[in-house]
Design an enzyme around this catalytic site. Structure first.
Site, PDB file in Angstrom:
ATOM      1  N   ASP A  18       6.672  -7.165  -4.128  1.00 20.72           N
ATOM      2  CA  ASP A  18       7.597  -8.050  -3.995  1.00 20.72           C
ATOM      3  C   ASP A  18       7.718  -8.856  -5.253  1.00 20.72           C
ATOM      4  O   ASP A  18       8.772  -9.650  -5.384  1.00 20.72           O
ATOM      5  CB  ASP A  18       7.212  -9.023  -2.624  1.00 20.72           C
ATOM      6  CG  ASP A  18       6.146  -9.585  -2.821  1.00 20.72           C
ATOM      7  OD1 ASP A  18       5.194  -9.447  -3.744  1.00 20.72           O
ATOM      8  OD2 ASP A  18       5.889 -10.418  -2.029  1.00 20.72           O
ATOM      9  N   ASP A  38       0.436  -3.701  -3.037  1.00 23.36           N
ATOM     10  CA  ASP A  38      -0.075  -5.096  -3.557  1.00 23.36           C
ATOM     11  C   ASP A  38      -0.376  -5.862  -2.451  1.00 23.36           C
ATOM     12  O   ASP A  38       0.039  -5.827  -1.386  1.00 23.36           O
ATOM     13  CB  ASP A  38       1.457  -5.804  -4.162  1.00 23.36           C
ATOM     14  CG  ASP A  38       0.895  -7.393  -4.932  1.00 23.36           C
ATOM     15  OD1 ASP A  38       0.064  -7.408  -5.300  1.00 23.36           O
ATOM     16  OD2 ASP A  38       1.935  -8.004  -4.784  1.00 23.36           O
ATOM     17  N   THR A  61      -0.740  -8.940  -1.593  1.00 21.50           N
ATOM     18  CA  THR A  61      -0.325 -10.098  -1.395  1.00 21.50           C
ATOM     19  C   THR A  61       1.236  -9.733  -0.655  1.00 21.50           C
ATOM     20  O   THR A  61       1.907  -9.068  -1.464  1.00 21.50           O
ATOM     21  CB  THR A  61      -0.027 -11.384  -2.268  1.00 21.50           C
ATOM     22  OG1 THR A  61      -1.217 -11.646  -2.739  1.00 21.50           O
ATOM     23  CG2 THR A  61       0.775 -12.584  -1.610  1.00 21.50           C
TER      24      THR A  61
END
Length: 811
Positions: A562, A312, A314
């Site tokens: 996350d 991911d 970010t």
């Protein structure tokens, strides 16, 4: 946040209920209990065989030949101590990093450990929280079609958020993805989903893997073969003593029993499982010291097998900290600054929205607007502002903030203002900026169970945000490229923004792929994933589909993330990795948690896994070589009715010097070899020929001794011990390559240990070995030399075989 005036339980009442057993306590499942560790290491089939033989020899008064029981006991103690040490370390980390629950106590919102939640508590739920106990929704902070949005994908596999209103149940293990609210706990502990989900996610378990399944299959084969082998050996030893009747009458049966015990004990690969478990445990502790929490120790092997890593953007390639960049006005609508300030100040605002609180927080906010929370699938949030006579408040209607393509996905070219806004948003995204659009409509959303965009939306402003690229990202991605691990960057952001960040960290990607154009068919999706590396506008359902598509094509997939929307994909991946900032639900299902959130830990994590599996393969060849020659010798000597060529105490020498002692060191040494599938086949391809070389050498020694005529039993046993040790030590020397100073030291130390047995009179007498006659000694040396040559030829053939198979796989 204060909703209907609920004050929750008093502290006194909560303590009383906890003492009465109404708490949310569940067994600590992050590792096995001490009793489970003892049972797993002590009460095994092979330990039963070893200690039964140990008892038989003690009963016969042959305690010197029962020495093999002491190393077995010592190995068991080492295994228990190592695993218990790892358990304490990992449990301590699990406690330090355990998620907490937010509840109302005495009218105040407080965070408490999960196990302190009791029946009747009021959970305070916010976006990103994992529901920690089954509860009934009491109130939410907004009504209408918004409600409290909960992701139950971990329970049902359905990634669409479920809207919850008052009196609806929220189940433990689900996650809040929109809105805030309170819910009264109605089930706790073993009665709730959390007891099953969290315990299963954090449980010490033997993960399904090639290494574990191969060893288990091997041990099953050995177990089935032991029973007939014991009969063959026992009969052969009795026949060697003159037959069953003569052996029993003369008392020679004692020597037959000693020989049978020696043969059977030699067949048992006792240390293989032990060394594997210790290697896993030590790796778990080593990674913990690097701020990497292993939630399942055998998952260390998964680190070595990964060949596809989904990242991911970010929080992984970037620091995850969004900074407001600038605003570009497109159309003047009263109060747009106040709308942005309200969205940025909301309790459930995501990281991007929170950046708006500082620049726009002072503007006059709307009064009691209806909130449409952000949803990761639809990519927008909104406010519905009612009519108000005060002209200073934001204009009434619906305000929408989200990704431009999603806010205006059905607009086409019907309005030039929309077309221009989308074009400008595209240019900004190409520069690497995250771009959102603020739009306004005078109409309300249509009444629906699922929030819908209102009609007549028009753009008001474009907002850009910047993320800081991690300093270590480029170096980390280079490492993965060198190691043959394919990286896919997956993000919900604009594909042009994602591609710009990917280029900044060294990935070759002229442009990113818009996930909205991806096919739903997994085979077609897998084909695209083989050639493209950067994807934007990816929904949670598509993240899961990408994991499945790669797995279907034979890849071993690691997934990092996350957010709550990453949880299901992380759970389904072969190796789920959560960042330190991850939502509770994401951490609960991940096998690894990067406690300090440093992406540069990943190369070390993968290298640790590869070290473990490469060393276990090296060590397994030692054990399997011994098992092969033990079975072969037992069959040949048993069927030919020859006396077993060793005493148990003499086998203790060879086992300790050629396998037992060096295996522990080799299993924990550095090793940079890449993972290759086919662990068991490769190990057996070397071990079986090596074991047969040892067997042929021992048969040759036995035949030569019978030809010489005057060789005593102690000389024959000494010659056999030297032959076995000489060739087996060279097998060790071969498997210890490539050359490393410490490996050389280990091999030389084992040779020195063998020499000491013959040089030191006490050891020579204790182990019942003697110096060989000139002729027999020369013959043993020649046999050992021949065995060394054959082992070297076997190594060369084995390396060529591995190399050719690797090239075939690559082609």
């Amino acid at each position: 946040m204060m909703l209907t005036g609920n004050r929750g339980l008093t502290t006194t009442e909560a303590e009383r209920r906890f003492a009465a057993g109404q708490g949310n306590a569940t067994p600590n499942g992050s590792s096995r209990s001490l009793w489970e560790i003892l049972a797993a290491n002590v009460f095994t089939l092979f330990n039963g065989i070893v200690f039964a033989g140990f008892g038989v020899l003690l009963a016969l008064g042959r305690w010197q030949d029962a020495l093999f029981g002491l190393p077995a006991l010592f190995n068991t103690v080492i295994g228990v101590v190592q695993e218990f040490t790892a358990k304490r370390t990992l449990d301590r980390l699990a406690v330090l990093n355990a998620p907490t629950a937010r509840v109302l106590r005495d009218g105040v919102s407080v965070e408490i450990p999960l196990e302190r939640v009791v029946l009747g508590d009021f959970l305070v739920l916010r976006t990103g929280d994992q529901v920690t106990a089954d509860a009934r929704v009491v109130d939410t902070d907004h009504a209408g079609p918004s409600g409290l949005e909960v992701d139950e994908s971990l329970l049902t596999g359905e990634s669409d958020a479920i809207r919850k209103r008052a009196d609806d149940e929220v189940l433990s293990g689900s996650s809040v993805v929109g809105g805030t609210g309170t819910a009264e706990v109605i089930r706790v502990g073993a009665d709730s989903y959390a007891a099953q989900l969290t315990a299963e996610a954090r449980k010490f378990s033997l993960v399904r893997s090639e290494l574990r399944s191969s060893i288990d299959r091997l041990l099953k084969w050995v177990t089935w073969a032991l029973a007939p082998m014991i009969l063959i050996v026992a009969n052969g030893q009795m026949q060697a003593q003159g037959g069953w009747g003569v052996a029993i009458a003369s008392g020679a049966w004692r020597e037959a029993v000693v020989g049978a015990v020696a043969a059977v004990i030699a067949m048992v690969p006792l240390g293989l499982v032990l060394v594997t478990s210790i290697a896993f445990a030590v790796s778990g502790v080593a990674l913990a010291q690097r701020q990497v929490l292993i939630q399942e120790l055998p998952a260390v092997e998964g680190l070595a097998r990964v060949d596809a890593l989904c990242l991911d953007k970010t929080g992984t390639l970037t620091t995850g900290e969004m900074v407001f960049d600038r605003v570009i006005g497109l159309r003047n609508v009263d109060g747009w600054e106040g709308v942005l300030g309200h969205m940025g100040s909301a309790p459930d605002a995501n990281g991007t929205a929170r950046c708006l609180a500082e620049p726009f927080g002072e503007a006059q906010a709307p009064v009691d607007p209806e909130i449409i929370p952000f949803d990761s699938a639809r990519k927008w949030s909104g406010l519905v502002v009612a009519e108000c006579p005060d002209d200073t408040v934001p204009a009434p209607g619906t305000w929408v903030l989200g990704a431009p393509e999603f806010v205006f996905h059905d607009s086409g070219d019907s309005d030039q203002r929309i077309t221009d806004a989308l074009a400008e948003a595209g240019h900004l995204a190409e520069s690497g900026a995250r771009t959102l659009i603020l739009a306004h409509s005078t109409e309300r959303p249509a009444a629906s169970e699922r929030a819908e965009l209102p009609a007549a939306l028009l753009p008001v402003a474009l907002l850009t945000f910047r993320e800081q690229v991690r300093d270590d990202a480029a170096q980390t991605l280079r490492y993965f490229a060198e190691q043959g691990v394919g990286v896919r960057v997956i993000s919900g952001d604009d594909p042009r923004t994602v591609a710009a960040v990917a280029r900044a960290v060294g990935l070759d990607c002229p442009e990113g792929r818009d996930a909205r154009t991806l096919p739903e068919d997994l085979d077609e999706l897998g084909e695209i994933l083989e050639h493209e590396r950067v994807f934007g506008r990816v929904t949670p359902r598509q993240k899961l589909a990408m994991v499945h598509a790669l797995q279907r094509r034979g890849h071993v997939v690691a997934m990092t993330g996350d957010g709550v929307n990453d949880a299901l994909a992380i759970k389904e991946a072969d190796l789920g990795i959560a960042m330190d900032t991850a939502a509770q639900a994401t951490k609960a299902v991940a096998r690894l948690v990067l406690l300090d959130g440093r992406f540069d830990r990943m190369p070390g994590v993968v290298a640790e896994g590869r070290r473990v599996i490469a060393n276990i393969e090296r060590v397994s060849m030692l054990f399997l070589t011994k098992t092969t020659y033990a079975f072969a010798i037992a069959v040949v000597f048993g069927l030919l009715a020859w006396s077993f060529p060793f005493l148990p105490r003499q086998l203790s020498i060879t086992d300790g010097l050629t396998i037992g002692i060096p295996a522990f060191f080799l299993a924990l040494m550095p090793n940079t070899a890449r993972y290759r599938s086919g662990f068991l086949k490769r190990s057996l391809a070397f071990a079986i020929p090596a074991g047969l070389i040892v067997t042929l050498a021992l048969i040759a020694v036995h035949i030569a001794a019978s030809q010489l005529g005057d060789v005593s039993e102690i000389e024959l046993q000494s010659a056999s011990t030297l032959t076995l040790a000489g060739i087996a030590l060279w097998v060790l020397a071969v498997l210890a390559r490539p050359i490393h100073p410490f490996r050389i030291l280990i091999v030389l130390a084992m040779y020195a240990g063998l020499a000491l047995v013959w040089i030191v009179p006490f050891l020579r007498d204790f182990f019942q070995v003697t110096w060989l006659s000139h002729d027999l000694g020369l013959f043993v040396l020649s046999i050992v030399a021949g065995g060394v040559v054959l082992v070297e030829l076997l190594r060369a053939w084995h390396l060529r075989r591995i190399s050719s198979r690797s090239e075939a796989v690559l082609q």
